[in-house]
Design a protein around this motif. Structure first.
Motif, PDB file in Angstrom:
ATOM      1  N   LEU A  27     -15.227   0.949  -6.351  1.00 47.06           N
ATOM      2  CA  LEU A  27     -13.882   1.504  -6.160  1.00 47.06           C
ATOM      3  C   LEU A  27     -13.026   0.671  -5.228  1.00 47.06           C
ATOM      4  N   THR A  28     -13.614   0.190  -4.125  1.00 44.51           N
ATOM      5  CA  THR A  28     -12.741  -0.405  -3.098  1.00 44.51           C
ATOM      6  C   THR A  28     -13.186  -1.787  -2.612  1.00 44.51           C
ATOM      7  N   HIS A  29     -14.066  -2.494  -3.353  1.00 47.56           N
ATOM      8  CA  HIS A  29     -14.371  -3.867  -2.960  1.00 47.56           C
ATOM      9  C   HIS A  29     -13.044  -4.654  -2.925  1.00 47.56           C
ATOM     10  N   TYR A  34     -12.072  -1.175  -8.232  1.00 43.81           N
ATOM     11  CA  TYR A  34     -11.178  -0.559  -9.209  1.00 43.81           C
ATOM     12  C   TYR A  34      -9.801  -0.292  -8.602  1.00 43.81           C
ATOM     13  N   TYR A  35      -9.766   0.359  -7.435  1.00 45.79           N
ATOM     14  CA  TYR A  35      -8.461   0.697  -6.852  1.00 45.79           C
ATOM     15  C   TYR A  35      -7.757  -0.534  -6.316  1.00 45.79           C
ATOM     16  N   THR A  36      -8.522  -1.532  -5.854  1.00 48.92           N
ATOM     17  CA  THR A  36      -7.874  -2.708  -5.286  1.00 48.92           C
ATOM     18  C   THR A  36      -7.292  -3.624  -6.359  1.00 48.92           C
ATOM     19  N   ASP A  46      -5.318   4.572 -16.393  1.00 50.59           N
ATOM     20  CA  ASP A  46      -6.553   5.212 -16.843  1.00 50.59           C
ATOM     21  C   ASP A  46      -6.506   6.728 -16.796  1.00 50.59           C
ATOM     22  N   PHE A  47      -5.680   7.260 -15.907  1.00 53.52           N
ATOM     23  CA  PHE A  47      -5.581   8.723 -15.835  1.00 53.52           C
ATOM     24  C   PHE A  47      -4.200   9.116 -15.335  1.00 53.52           C
ATOM     25  N   ILE A  48      -3.882  10.414 -15.484  1.00 55.69           N
ATOM     26  CA  ILE A  48      -2.578  10.926 -15.062  1.00 55.69           C
ATOM     27  C   ILE A  48      -2.820  12.031 -14.047  1.00 55.69           C
ATOM     28  N   ALA A  50      -1.097  15.194 -11.289  1.00 54.72           N
ATOM     29  CA  ALA A  50      -0.072  16.248 -11.274  1.00 54.72           C
ATOM     30  C   ALA A  50       1.316  15.745 -10.861  1.00 54.72           C
ATOM     31  N   PRO A  51       1.445  14.939  -9.781  1.00 51.82           N
ATOM     32  CA  PRO A  51       2.812  14.512  -9.423  1.00 51.82           C
ATOM     33  C   PRO A  51       3.461  13.638 -10.489  1.00 51.82           C
ATOM     34  N   GLU A  52       2.630  12.983 -11.328  1.00 51.75           N
ATOM     35  CA  GLU A  52       3.184  12.140 -12.392  1.00 51.75           C
ATOM     36  C   GLU A  52       3.554  12.971 -13.621  1.00 51.75           C
ATOM     37  N   MET A 112       0.626   6.946   5.857  1.00 55.53           N
ATOM     38  CA  MET A 112      -0.105   6.934   4.604  1.00 55.53           C
ATOM     39  C   MET A 112      -1.422   6.206   4.800  1.00 55.53           C
ATOM     40  N   CYS A 113      -2.451   6.723   4.118  1.00 58.97           N
ATOM     41  CA  CYS A 113      -3.741   6.047   4.113  1.00 58.97           C
ATOM     42  C   CYS A 113      -3.997   5.632   2.671  1.00 58.97           C
ATOM     43  N   GLU A 114      -4.016   4.334   2.401  1.00 59.45           N
ATOM     44  CA  GLU A 114      -4.105   3.836   1.017  1.00 59.45           C
ATOM     45  C   GLU A 114      -4.974   2.586   0.958  1.00 59.45           C
ATOM     46  N   ALA A 115      -6.026   2.625   0.149  1.00 57.03           N
ATOM     47  CA  ALA A 115      -6.964   1.499   0.056  1.00 57.03           C
ATOM     48  C   ALA A 115      -6.436   0.364  -0.816  1.00 57.03           C
ATOM     49  N   ALA A 150      -3.359  15.726   0.545  1.00 58.97           N
ATOM     50  CA  ALA A 150      -4.304  14.859  -0.175  1.00 58.97           C
ATOM     51  C   ALA A 150      -4.477  15.423  -1.577  1.00 58.97           C
ATOM     52  N   ASN A 151      -3.878  14.763  -2.563  1.00 56.27           N
ATOM     53  CA  ASN A 151      -4.042  15.191  -3.952  1.00 56.27           C
ATOM     54  C   ASN A 151      -4.906  14.173  -4.690  1.00 56.27           C
ATOM     55  N   GLU A 152      -5.994  14.618  -5.258  1.00 58.58           N
ATOM     56  CA  GLU A 152      -6.945  13.734  -5.956  1.00 58.58           C
ATOM     57  C   GLU A 152      -7.351  12.543  -5.083  1.00 58.58           C
ATOM     58  N   PHE A 153      -7.606  12.783  -3.822  1.00 62.16           N
ATOM     59  CA  PHE A 153      -8.113  11.750  -2.924  1.00 62.16           C
ATOM     60  C   PHE A 153      -9.611  11.937  -2.691  1.00 62.16           C
ATOM     61  N   ALA A 156     -12.273  10.699  -5.107  1.00 60.59           N
ATOM     62  CA  ALA A 156     -12.463   9.248  -5.224  1.00 60.59           C
ATOM     63  C   ALA A 156     -13.365   8.699  -4.122  1.00 60.59           C
ATOM     64  N   LEU A 157     -13.874   9.559  -3.254  1.00 65.62           N
ATOM     65  CA  LEU A 157     -14.741   9.073  -2.175  1.00 65.62           C
ATOM     66  C   LEU A 157     -16.199   9.097  -2.636  1.00 65.62           C
ATOM     67  N   PRO A 158     -16.982   8.117  -2.178  1.00 64.58           N
ATOM     68  CA  PRO A 158     -18.366   7.986  -2.656  1.00 64.58           C
ATOM     69  C   PRO A 158     -19.234   9.211  -2.325  1.00 64.58           C
TER      70      PRO A 158
HETATM   71  N1  SAH Z   1      -2.441  11.267  -4.888  1.00 66.53           N
HETATM   72  C1  SAH Z   1      -2.043  10.396  -5.989  1.00 66.53           C
HETATM   73  C2  SAH Z   1      -3.143   9.390  -6.405  1.00 66.53           C
HETATM   74  C3  SAH Z   1      -4.512   9.912  -6.720  1.00 66.53           C
HETATM   75  S1  SAH Z   1      -5.613   8.603  -7.201  1.00 66.53           S
HETATM   76  C4  SAH Z   1      -1.617  11.233  -7.158  1.00 66.53           C
HETATM   77  O1  SAH Z   1      -1.830  12.433  -7.128  1.00 66.53           O
HETATM   78  O2  SAH Z   1      -1.053  10.671  -8.107  1.00 66.53           O
HETATM   79  C5  SAH Z   1      -6.518   8.270  -5.715  1.00 66.53           C
HETATM   80  C6  SAH Z   1      -5.723   7.579  -4.644  1.00 66.53           C
HETATM   81  O3  SAH Z   1      -6.573   7.407  -3.491  1.00 66.53           O
HETATM   82  C7  SAH Z   1      -5.223   6.190  -4.984  1.00 66.53           C
HETATM   83  O4  SAH Z   1      -3.996   5.977  -4.336  1.00 66.53           O
HETATM   84  C8  SAH Z   1      -6.327   5.310  -4.408  1.00 66.53           C
HETATM   85  O5  SAH Z   1      -5.941   3.979  -4.230  1.00 66.53           O
HETATM   86  C9  SAH Z   1      -6.610   6.031  -3.113  1.00 66.53           C
HETATM   87  N2  SAH Z   1      -7.930   5.798  -2.519  1.00 66.53           N
HETATM   88  C10 SAH Z   1      -9.135   5.856  -3.146  1.00 66.53           C
HETATM   89  N3  SAH Z   1     -10.140   5.646  -2.274  1.00 66.53           N
HETATM   90  C11 SAH Z   1      -9.558   5.470  -1.065  1.00 66.53           C
HETATM   91  C12 SAH Z   1     -10.077   5.215   0.244  1.00 66.53           C
HETATM   92  N4  SAH Z   1     -11.379   5.111   0.456  1.00 66.53           N
HETATM   93  N5  SAH Z   1      -9.186   5.092   1.262  1.00 66.53           N
HETATM   94  C13 SAH Z   1      -7.845   5.200   1.040  1.00 66.53           C
HETATM   95  N6  SAH Z   1      -7.313   5.435  -0.174  1.00 66.53           N
HETATM   96  C14 SAH Z   1      -8.149   5.560  -1.213  1.00 66.53           C
END
Ligand code: SAH
Length: 335
Positions: A27-29, A34-36, A46-48, A50-52, A112-115, A150-153, A156-158
């Motif tokens: 996810l974050t290498h 993937y996210y980077t 790849d996915f949609i 709620a805010p979108e 903001m916290c964004e990887a 935090a929406n769908e955050f 995405a964590l391991p």
């Molecule tokens: N909240 C947004 C995106 C959800 S996708 C929405 O609802 O549309 C997951 C988000 O978390 C992406 O922005 C991704 O880059 C970020 N992310 C994933 N793992 C992270 C981590 N370990 N630290 C910070 N951000 C992370």
């Protein structure tokens, strides 16, 4: 070098990788994650999320933030924080609605916290008028009331997965088969106490990364006051007693794929264990509320807003039980 090669070499050199280590690399290498390296969200991604789907989602969360801020004396200054802001749409829509309350934007400092560097760049453009500051951990936030979204955050964590076998506890690992292809394996281990107490013969999941962030966030809220809104797909088992079930999934171009075949090319997620998060919040003395996304948005007035915007399709997608309304949950944390 590719992520596939890097994983193969790492496993050859140091043995099978715990699932959480595999997820973190995928996810974050910095070079292959993937996210980077991807623009994951939207019709071409790849996915949609709620805010979108509709501006209503962010707008109602903006009203929630105004309400929580006012309830704590409309303090100036305060922090508004988003974890995993994606394309920045949620906060942009939230602030569009929140500006209706005089003084809110003037008192706000945005964090903001964004990887992902790519998503960070997109957020900086979309949120330029609000000058977001970037943080990598809760400890960097200033000492002032804090409102967190935090929406769908957390999905995405391991995570790690554990189960009890006839020969003791094992954790799920990623190894190489005879053709040097990635394959699931099991490695003996001592699980965290909360997992050991389940005696589960089916996989039980534990996200150390989620738990650490949640604990940091709750102690910050407890110290400086504020609230957090955590929205995600997941479940609420009995607090402190994780439910059994393998929820690891990989999604690529809106389809489920095998989590091991395209490392770094697919989004890897797991359902959020809201019971674990609520347990941590209670341990920090925070108050906790829990409901479905459908209930939460309905309570904030989404039906009325949908009528104004004449968007019944988005209303259904966000709130209907067979769409996002019931699978997605909302955990409210207050201090
Ligand atoms: N909240 C947004 C995106 C959800 S996708 C929405 O609802 O549309 C997951 C988000 O978390 C992406 O922005 C991704 O880059 C970020 N992310 C994933 N793992 C992270 C981590 N370990 N630290 C910070 N951000 C992370």
């Amino acid at each position: 070098m590719s992520l596939q090669n890097l994983l193969t070499e790492t496993i050859k050199a140091s043995g099978p990788l715990p699932l959480s280590a595999y997820m973190a690399l995928c996810l974050t290498h910095p070079d292959y994650g993937y996210y980077t390296t991807h623009n994951p969200i939207g019709a071409e991604g790849d996915f949609i999320t709620a805010p979108e789907i509709s501006q209503m989602f962010g707008e109602l969360i903006g009203l929630w933030a105004v309400h929580e801020w006012q309830a704590r004396g409309a303090s100036k200054p305060f922090s508004l924080v988003e974890f995993g802001p994606g394309r920045g749409t949620l906060t942009a829509d939230a602030l569009h609605a929140a500006q209706l309350r005089p003084g809110f934007l003037q008192a706000m400092q945005l964090y903001m916290c964004e990887a992902s560097p790519r998503l960070q760049a997109e957020q900086r453009v979309k949120l330029a008028p609000h000058q977001p500051h970037y943080i990598t951990s809760v400890s960097e936030l200033p000492a002032q009331p804090t409102f967190i979204i935090a929406n769908e955050f957390f999905d995405a964590l391991p995570i790690d997965q554990y189960r009890l076998t006839d020969t003791g506890w094992v954790m799920r690992t990623i190894a190489l088969d005879e053709n040097e292809q990635l394959t699931f394996s099991e490695t003996s281990t001592t699980p965290p106490a909360i997992i050991a107490a389940t005696n589960s013969r089916d996989w039980v999941e534990h996200s150390a990364a989620s738990n650490t962030i949640m604990a940091d966030l709750c102690s910050h809220l407890q110290q400086y006051k504020g609230a957090a809104l955590i929205i995600d797909y997941g479940h609420l088992g009995p607090e402190g007693a994780p439910l059994a079930g393998d929820t690891l999934q990989a999604v690529r171009r809106h389809q489920y794929v095998d989590p091991l075949t395209t490392p770094g090319e697919a989004d890897l997620t797991a359902h959020v264990d809201f019971g674990a998060l609520a347990h941590i919040a209670h341990n920090h003395g925070c108050r906790v509320g829990y409901m479905t996304q459908g209930e939460f948005l309905t309570m904030l007035g989404i039906a009325e807003r949908a009528a104004q915007l004449n968007d019944q399709a988005a209303l259904a997608r966000l709130t209907a039980p067979d769409q996002m309304g019931t699978l997605f949950k909302v955990l409210l944390v207050r201090a």
